[in-house]
Design an enzyme around this catalytic site. Structure first.
Site, PDB file in Angstrom:
ATOM      1  N   ASP A   7       6.029  13.116 -25.958  1.00 50.62           N
ATOM      2  CA  ASP A   7       4.599  13.021 -26.233  1.00 50.62           C
ATOM      3  C   ASP A   7       4.395  12.531 -27.659  1.00 50.62           C
ATOM      4  O   ASP A   7       5.293  12.647 -28.499  1.00 50.62           O
ATOM      5  CB  ASP A   7       3.896  14.375 -26.055  1.00 50.62           C
ATOM      6  N   SER A   8       3.218  12.014 -27.916  1.00 56.21           N
ATOM      7  CA  SER A   8       2.890  11.587 -29.275  1.00 56.21           C
ATOM      8  C   SER A   8       2.927  12.777 -30.237  1.00 56.21           C
ATOM      9  O   SER A   8       3.131  12.598 -31.427  1.00 56.21           O
ATOM     10  CB  SER A   8       1.499  10.957 -29.282  1.00 56.21           C
ATOM     11  N   TYR A  39      -1.899   8.885 -30.875  1.00 60.51           N
ATOM     12  CA  TYR A  39      -1.791   7.546 -30.289  1.00 60.51           C
ATOM     13  C   TYR A  39      -3.146   7.069 -29.746  1.00 60.51           C
ATOM     14  O   TYR A  39      -3.338   5.880 -29.529  1.00 60.51           O
ATOM     15  CB  TYR A  39      -0.814   7.566 -29.103  1.00 60.51           C
ATOM     16  N   GLY A  40      -4.018   8.034 -29.467  1.00 54.93           N
ATOM     17  CA  GLY A  40      -5.235   7.747 -28.698  1.00 54.93           C
ATOM     18  C   GLY A  40      -6.186   6.749 -29.314  1.00 54.93           C
ATOM     19  O   GLY A  40      -7.063   6.221 -28.637  1.00 54.93           O
ATOM     20  N   ASN A  71      -0.645  10.825 -21.616  1.00 53.93           N
ATOM     21  CA  ASN A  71      -1.412   9.864 -20.816  1.00 53.93           C
ATOM     22  C   ASN A  71      -1.584   8.547 -21.530  1.00 53.93           C
ATOM     23  O   ASN A  71      -1.590   7.488 -20.912  1.00 53.93           O
ATOM     24  CB  ASN A  71      -2.803  10.424 -20.536  1.00 53.93           C
ATOM     25  N   THR A  72      -1.736   8.629 -22.847  1.00 48.96           N
ATOM     26  CA  THR A  72      -1.994   7.415 -23.610  1.00 48.96           C
ATOM     27  C   THR A  72      -0.788   6.481 -23.500  1.00 48.96           C
ATOM     28  O   THR A  72      -0.938   5.284 -23.249  1.00 48.96           O
ATOM     29  CB  THR A  72      -2.326   7.780 -25.073  1.00 48.96           C
ATOM     30  N   GLU A 162      -5.519  19.940 -32.311  1.00 44.56           N
ATOM     31  CA  GLU A 162      -4.338  19.930 -33.202  1.00 44.56           C
ATOM     32  C   GLU A 162      -4.609  20.742 -34.466  1.00 44.56           C
ATOM     33  O   GLU A 162      -3.726  21.375 -35.009  1.00 44.56           O
ATOM     34  CB  GLU A 162      -3.972  18.494 -33.598  1.00 44.56           C
ATOM     35  N   CYS A 194      -5.584  13.822 -20.359  1.00 44.78           N
ATOM     36  CA  CYS A 194      -4.993  13.937 -21.694  1.00 44.78           C
ATOM     37  C   CYS A 194      -4.259  15.271 -21.740  1.00 44.78           C
ATOM     38  O   CYS A 194      -4.787  16.293 -21.275  1.00 44.78           O
ATOM     39  CB  CYS A 194      -6.078  13.891 -22.760  1.00 44.78           C
ATOM     40  N   THR A 195      -3.054  15.244 -22.288  1.00 45.03           N
ATOM     41  CA  THR A 195      -2.216  16.454 -22.218  1.00 45.03           C
ATOM     42  C   THR A 195      -2.746  17.609 -23.063  1.00 45.03           C
ATOM     43  O   THR A 195      -2.313  18.741 -22.888  1.00 45.03           O
ATOM     44  CB  THR A 195      -0.783  16.127 -22.672  1.00 45.03           C
TER      45      THR A 195
HETATM   46  N1  DGL Z   1      -0.968  13.328 -25.633  1.00 44.85           N
HETATM   47  C1  DGL Z   1      -1.948  12.278 -25.638  1.00 44.85           C
HETATM   48  C2  DGL Z   1      -2.464  12.042 -24.214  1.00 44.85           C
HETATM   49  O1  DGL Z   1      -2.099  12.719 -23.259  1.00 44.85           O
HETATM   50  C3  DGL Z   1      -3.101  12.536 -26.560  1.00 44.85           C
HETATM   51  C4  DGL Z   1      -2.744  12.653 -28.020  1.00 44.85           C
HETATM   52  C5  DGL Z   1      -2.830  11.380 -28.821  1.00 44.85           C
HETATM   53  O2  DGL Z   1      -3.907  10.779 -28.932  1.00 44.85           O
HETATM   54  O3  DGL Z   1      -1.788  11.030 -29.351  1.00 44.85           O
HETATM   55  O4  DGL Z   1      -3.253  11.151 -24.035  1.00 44.85           O
END
Ligand code: DGL
Length: 270
Positions: A7-8, A39-40, A71-72, A162, A194-195
């Site tokens: 994950d990010s 990452y979003g 998800n991103t 976060e 989104c996680t």
């Molecule tokens: N974990 C990312 C998701 O599921 C969201 C966090 C991010 O923006 O990095 O989309």
């Protein structure tokens, strides 16, 4: 060898938790790219390059099968990775397809043409990059026809979670739900794409009301992975336990992760 989970940042821990619960004897290596999160709000090229670098790091840990628990990354990078970059002996799977299969009531590997499904109005809540990718609509169109999707880019929610600011996260979720309901007053299903969002799932469910089925990913992903490993046991590897790696500062990330999941988690430097 273990299954890699990427994950990010910390959001993928919600997925990892469900994976460990469903497969307690499976070894996992979790990698959070905390140095580059979130990452979003990044471009698709950026997300692709960062995700490839993370996947290479997990290969170095002996992970031939990697779950993008983001998800991103799944939406913006996975298809391009699979089509242009991934060697034939490695597998990378995302969190998007299991969720779409659940919404469209399909089994894995059902490649029949798209068909009408019960659900006609779907609300998607995700990061701005996931919404911009339109990956949800693309994958849905392979499986179902006649489904109207209204997507809400949920700016700010990931950062608030976060930072541990629950009040802000809740207020933002309510305002994003209100914004979506103005455009689609009666969704039948809502997809939390989104996680981070399972942590505020109750707020989404309350704001959406009792008539909306809320789809959340951790359990759906765990079922999909358990099913995959049944069919492809060569990707299981050996050993047990979970190793936590981060590209960020391990002490800081361990602290945040411990707050995030309300149990002690210790990260090492990636
Ligand atoms: N974990 C990312 C998701 O599921 C969201 C966090 C991010 O923006 O990095 O989309």
């Amino acid at each position: 060898m273990a299954v890699g989970v990427f994950d990010s940042g910390l959001g993928g821990l919600t997925v990892l938790d469900a994976l460990v619960k469903r497969m307690p004897d499976q070894a996992f290596v979790y990698l959070g790219d905390n140095a580059n999160a979130p990452y979003g709000t990044r471009t698709a090229d950026d997300i692709f390059n960062l995700t490839c670098a993370a996947v290479e790091r997990l290969w170095a840990e002996g992970c031939d099968l990697i779950i993008l628990a983001c998800n991103t990354a799944s939406a913006a990078a996975l298809k391009r990775m699979q089509e242009t970059w991934l060697p034939g002996d490695k597998r990378v799977l995302g969190v998007f397809v299991p969720m779409i299969e659940a919404v469209t009531e399909r089994q894995w590997g059902d490649n029949s043409p798209p068909r009408e499904v019960d659900v006609k109005h779907v609300a998607l809540f995700a990061t701005p990059a996931t919404v911009a990718s339109r990956a949800f609509q693309r994958e849905l169109a392979f499986r179902a026809i006649g489904v109207d999707v209204e997507a809400q880019p949920c700016g700010g929610v990931v950062d608030a979670i976060e930072q541990g600011d629950e009040m802000l996260a809740e207020a933002l979720v309510r305002s994003h739900v209100e914004a979506l309901l103005r455009r689609m007053p009666k969704p039948q299903a809502a997809v939390l794409g989104c996680t981070h969002f399972p942590l505020v799932e109750k707020v989404f469910a309350e704001a959406l009301g009792p008539d909306v089925t809320v789809y959340s990913q951790p359990d759906l992903t765990a079922e999909a992975l358990a099913d995959y490993l049944e069919r492809r046991p060569e990707f299981r590897g050996t050993g047990t336990g979970v190793k936590f790696l981060t590209t960020g500062d391990p002490a800081r990330v361990s602290n945040k992760a411990t707050q995030f999941l309300r149990r002690k988690i210790t990260f090492e430097a990636a």
